[in-house]
Each structure stands twice: as C-alpha cells, then as structure tokens.
Design a protein around this motif. Structure first.
Motif, PDB file in Angstrom:
ATOM      1  N   GLN A 257      26.721  13.786   8.727  1.00 22.93           N
ATOM      2  CA  GLN A 257      26.940  14.958   7.874  1.00 22.93           C
ATOM      3  C   GLN A 257      27.598  16.078   8.660  1.00 22.93           C
ATOM      4  OE1 GLN A 257      23.162  15.915   6.070  1.00 22.93           O
ATOM      5  NE2 GLN A 257      23.138  14.080   4.794  1.00 22.93           N
ATOM      6  N   ARG A 258      27.162  16.279   9.903  1.00 27.52           N
ATOM      7  CA  ARG A 258      27.788  17.290  10.751  1.00 27.52           C
ATOM      8  C   ARG A 258      29.264  16.964  10.975  1.00 27.52           C
ATOM      9  NH1 ARG A 258      25.048  22.150  11.552  1.00 27.52           N
ATOM     10  NH2 ARG A 258      22.856  21.751  12.010  1.00 27.52           N
ATOM     11  N   ILE A 259      29.553  15.706  11.235  1.00 26.43           N
ATOM     12  CA  ILE A 259      30.934  15.304  11.468  1.00 26.43           C
ATOM     13  C   ILE A 259      31.763  15.504  10.201  1.00 26.43           C
ATOM     14  CG2 ILE A 259      32.415  13.318  11.956  1.00 26.43           C
ATOM     15  CD1 ILE A 259      30.104  12.298  13.796  1.00 26.43           C
ATOM     16  N   ALA A 260      31.198  15.129   9.059  1.00 24.42           N
ATOM     17  CA  ALA A 260      31.918  15.281   7.796  1.00 24.42           C
ATOM     18  C   ALA A 260      32.232  16.742   7.504  1.00 24.42           C
ATOM     19  CB  ALA A 260      31.098  14.675   6.660  1.00 24.42           C
ATOM     20  N   GLU A 261      31.347  17.652   7.925  1.00 24.30           N
ATOM     21  CA  GLU A 261      31.546  19.087   7.689  1.00 24.30           C
ATOM     22  C   GLU A 261      32.468  19.739   8.710  1.00 24.30           C
ATOM     23  OE1 GLU A 261      27.546  20.373   7.988  1.00 24.30           O
ATOM     24  OE2 GLU A 261      26.928  19.552   6.025  1.00 24.30           O
ATOM     25  N   SER A 262      32.803  19.012   9.754  1.00 25.96           N
ATOM     26  CA  SER A 262      33.484  19.624  10.900  1.00 25.96           C
ATOM     27  C   SER A 262      34.991  19.726  10.758  1.00 25.96           C
ATOM     28  CB  SER A 262      33.174  18.805  12.157  1.00 25.96           C
ATOM     29  OG  SER A 262      33.876  17.553  12.126  1.00 25.96           O
TER      30      SER A 262
ATOM     31  N   ALA B   7      18.566  10.125  11.801  1.00 22.65           N
ATOM     32  CA  ALA B   7      19.351  10.928  12.741  1.00 22.65           C
ATOM     33  C   ALA B   7      20.844  10.649  12.583  1.00 22.65           C
ATOM     34  CB  ALA B   7      18.906  10.647  14.167  1.00 22.65           C
ATOM     35  N   LEU B   8      21.198   9.389  12.372  1.00 28.66           N
ATOM     36  CA  LEU B   8      22.603   9.041  12.171  1.00 28.66           C
ATOM     37  C   LEU B   8      23.157   9.743  10.944  1.00 28.66           C
ATOM     38  CD1 LEU B   8      25.135   7.365  12.863  1.00 28.66           C
ATOM     39  CD2 LEU B   8      24.169   5.516  11.461  1.00 28.66           C
ATOM     40  N   GLU B   9      22.371   9.792   9.892  1.00 27.00           N
ATOM     41  CA  GLU B   9      22.823  10.461   8.674  1.00 27.00           C
ATOM     42  C   GLU B   9      23.071  11.948   8.936  1.00 27.00           C
ATOM     43  OE1 GLU B   9      24.320  10.810   5.057  1.00 27.00           O
ATOM     44  OE2 GLU B   9      23.661   8.902   5.923  1.00 27.00           O
TER      45      GLU B   9
ATOM     46  N   HIS C  98      25.625  18.959  18.796  1.00 24.15           N
ATOM     47  CA  HIS C  98      24.456  18.614  17.995  1.00 24.15           C
ATOM     48  C   HIS C  98      23.723  17.428  18.626  1.00 24.15           C
ATOM     49  CE1 HIS C  98      26.241  21.204  14.958  1.00 24.15           C
ATOM     50  NE2 HIS C  98      27.361  20.536  15.123  1.00 24.15           N
ATOM     51  N   ASN C  99      22.517  17.669  19.103  1.00 24.53           N
ATOM     52  CA  ASN C  99      21.699  16.632  19.718  1.00 24.53           C
ATOM     53  C   ASN C  99      20.559  16.226  18.803  1.00 24.53           C
ATOM     54  OD1 ASN C  99      23.093  16.405  22.200  1.00 24.53           O
ATOM     55  ND2 ASN C  99      22.048  18.220  22.998  1.00 24.53           N
ATOM     56  N   TYR C 100      20.291  14.921  18.758  1.00 29.60           N
ATOM     57  CA  TYR C 100      19.208  14.372  17.941  1.00 29.60           C
ATOM     58  C   TYR C 100      18.314  13.512  18.838  1.00 29.60           C
ATOM     59  CZ  TYR C 100      22.401  15.939  14.347  1.00 29.60           C
ATOM     60  OH  TYR C 100      23.256  16.715  13.591  1.00 29.60           O
ATOM     61  N   PRO C 101      17.468  14.146  19.652  1.00 23.72           N
ATOM     62  CA  PRO C 101      16.566  13.380  20.518  1.00 23.72           C
ATOM     63  C   PRO C 101      15.433  12.764  19.710  1.00 23.72           C
ATOM     64  CG  PRO C 101      16.183  15.742  20.767  1.00 23.72           C
ATOM     65  CD  PRO C 101      17.363  15.599  19.857  1.00 23.72           C
TER      66      PRO C 101
END
Length: 344
Positions: free
Chosen positions: A267-272, A261-263, A245-248
């Motif tokens: 969220q992606r990490i929390a769902e992983s 972007a951090l949020e 997951h990239n957030y440029p």
C-alpha cells in the motif's frame, strides 16, 4: 522472465565467518546461486544471459570511490603482508572511538566494515563487481521496456552501505540498480526488501532522499541481526522523511502475519507514485532456514510473487539471502513464477 547471472560468483568462497562466538564455515556459499540457477533452468523460467560490463561508474553513484579502492585492493595488500587465509576485521571504530581512517590494512578494514561476516578472499572483489553488473544488466532490460527481470546476484548486497561492508555484503546491488533507474530518467523508485534480515545498507543509502521509497519486512532488530537499524520508527529524514517504512516482526511469524506486513508495504508503494520497483529478494524467511526465525513455507512464495505483481509496476528482482540451500531454488523461483503467472 529473463535472468542475468555470472559464474564469477564462484570466485568468492569464504572459509569462515564469526558467528555465535566461533569461526564457522560460511552460510553464504556458492551452492546458493547454483541451486537457484538450476531451478530457473528446470522450470524454464526464461533465457539466462551473462551480464554486460558497465564499469565502476554506476557503482560509484552509490559507493564512495575511497571505499571501492580499498575493497578492490585489499586482497593484494593482504598477500603483500604475507597474510594467510581470509581477510577478516578484528577491530571497529565504536561509539567511544574516533572516526578516523587509519593507514594500516586492518585499521582500514575495520573502518569499512560493521561485522566479521564479510570475509575477503582472492576472488571477492571480482565476484561482487560481477554481481553489480548482473543487477545493472537486468536493470537495463527493464529500462529498455521489459516488465520484469531477475538479477541472480551473489554475493548479496543489501547490508552494504555507501562505504561499509558486512553481513555477507560488499556492494549494494539493489541500490546500484535503483540509482541507475534514477540516473536514466525515472523520477521515483520503490524498493521492497523481503529478506529476513533488515537491509540496513539500503536504508542508510537512501534515508535522506525523497526519490527512493524503501520498504522492508524483517525480523525485529531488537533481537535479530543487524540489531542497530530496522526499527519501525525509522521513517526517513530531511528530503526523505516519510519515505522509509520498516515492518519488523517477531520470531516465529508465519505467512498470515507476514502477509499483513506485505499488504501494508505494498500500500505504501502504491501510494508513493513510484515508476519502477526493485525487490531485494531474500528467501531466508523460509521455515527451515538455519539462521532465521520465520515460518514461511514454499507455497507462500508463490503468493508473495502474486501480490507483488498486483502493484502493476515494472519490477526488478535482485537476489539477496536464503541459507536453506536445498530449498533456496524452489523458494526463489516460486516468487518469480507467482509474479509471472499474475502478469500472463
């Protein structure tokens, strides 16, 4: 928070890098780690320890043996040829050329590099090797039950791929630590890269794997180094599809944009379902960084640490970039103190 650190980083002090069409003094220099260490001590963050030596084995879980052999022996070969000054590549196997490993030193250097920003000096191998041991030592603390640890690595690592150096990076310290967690029984690891520049090496290493979730917030590669990786549509492939997951973000982004972007990344990490988190801690997002274009200020790094702590995961911080040398200690330690304050 326990910090691991090695004085061996002083052995690597490149005299120049190629940037903006000129050979210029390296932005990546020993004073970076010196300032961070001084701040760790001034703020009484916790004990500072020298690393254990885990050997080359854990490094070879991420980097090819052929690449490591080349890197370890490059300086000796350069000296045997009568080389003077730093060893820098001047040719690369571009798209129209054959991906063939030559026999010559310079041909091999170009094959194993993607830019001229990673000079090899007499002490570069030892400094990079010790930085990997710093990361592995901090990883071992978390594996043994610590909730957090700080690996004060130098040189940094997130631009280094499995068999490619560049962008000041030779061995990917964060990836080596993440792989160690997996080898010791963790089912899934998350990596959060907060450096201004995309961690192309980290993405490349884990792109086709489902056991490491990689998230990165960085300057838009359409305009920023490393240019050729880090776009939002790069989401992983094969077993790793959906795990990258990239957030440029555009130049000039401030804390408000960066926090959004951090949020999303958190969220992606929390769902992983990740069991442990590795943070590639770059603070070149600072408003006065000489080679970056974001506008974060020192108090923002406290907030960054607090949000990372809210994930509730055992967390290993691995030092990456940051080139506003006078402020680097304050900014890096602010992240760690923000994290610690939220876990006290």
């Amino acid at each position: 928070m326990l910090t691991y650190y090695s004085d061996d980083h002083h052995l690597h002090h490149g005299s120049c890098e190629l940037i903006d069409g000129k050979l210029m003094p390296c932005f990546e220099k020993p004073q970076r780690a010196d300032h961070i260490l001084a701040r760790v001590k001034d703020r009484q963050l916790g004990e500072v320890r020298a690393p254990r030596d885990f050997g080359r084995g854990p490094i070879e879980r991420v980097h090819s043996a052929a690449y490591l052999d080349f890197f370890q022996g490059a300086w000796t070969r350069w000296q045997a040829q009568g080389g003077k000054g730093d060893l820098l590549p001047y040719t690369w196997p571009a798209r129209t050329l054959r991906q063939q490993l030559p026999t010559s030193l310079h041909g091999q250097l170009g094959y194993y590099s993607f830019d001229a920003g990673a000079p090899i000096t007499a002490g570069t191998w030892q400094a990079a090797y010790s930085a990997a041991q710093v990361a592995l030592s901090a990883q071992a603390e978390i594996a043994a039950g610590a909730h957090s640890a700080f690996a004060l690595c130098r040189p940094p690592g997130h631009h280094a791929a499995g068999d490619v150096m560049g962008g000041y990076c030779y061995l990917n310290n964060a990836a080596i630590a993440a792989q160690a967690f997996l080898d010791q029984g963790r089912a899934r690891v998350a990596i959060l890269d907060v450096d201004y520049h995309h961690g192309n090496g980290t993405q490349s290493i884990f792109y086709e794997r489902g056991d490491v979730v990689v998230t990165s917030i960085h300057g838009d590669p359409a305009a920023e180094f490393p240019f050729f990786l880090g776009y939002a549509d790069e989401c992983g492939a094969g077993a790793g599809e959906g795990c990258n997951h990239n957030y440029p973000l555009p130049a000039g982004s401030d804390w408000a944009a960066w926090r959004t972007a951090l949020e999303q990344a958190c969220q992606r990490i929390a769902e992983s379902a990740a069991e442990v988190l590795v943070v590639s801690l770059g603070v070149d997002t600072f408003k006065d960084d000489p080679i970056s274009q974001f506008k974060l200020d020192s108090p923002d790094y406290l907030r960054m640490g607090q949000r990372i702590a809210a994930l509730g995961l055992p967390t290993l911080f691995v030092m990456e970039g940051g080139y506003a040398v006078e402020a680097i200690g304050v900014n890096a330690v602010n992240v760690l103190e923000g994290f610690e304050a939220s876990n006290s």
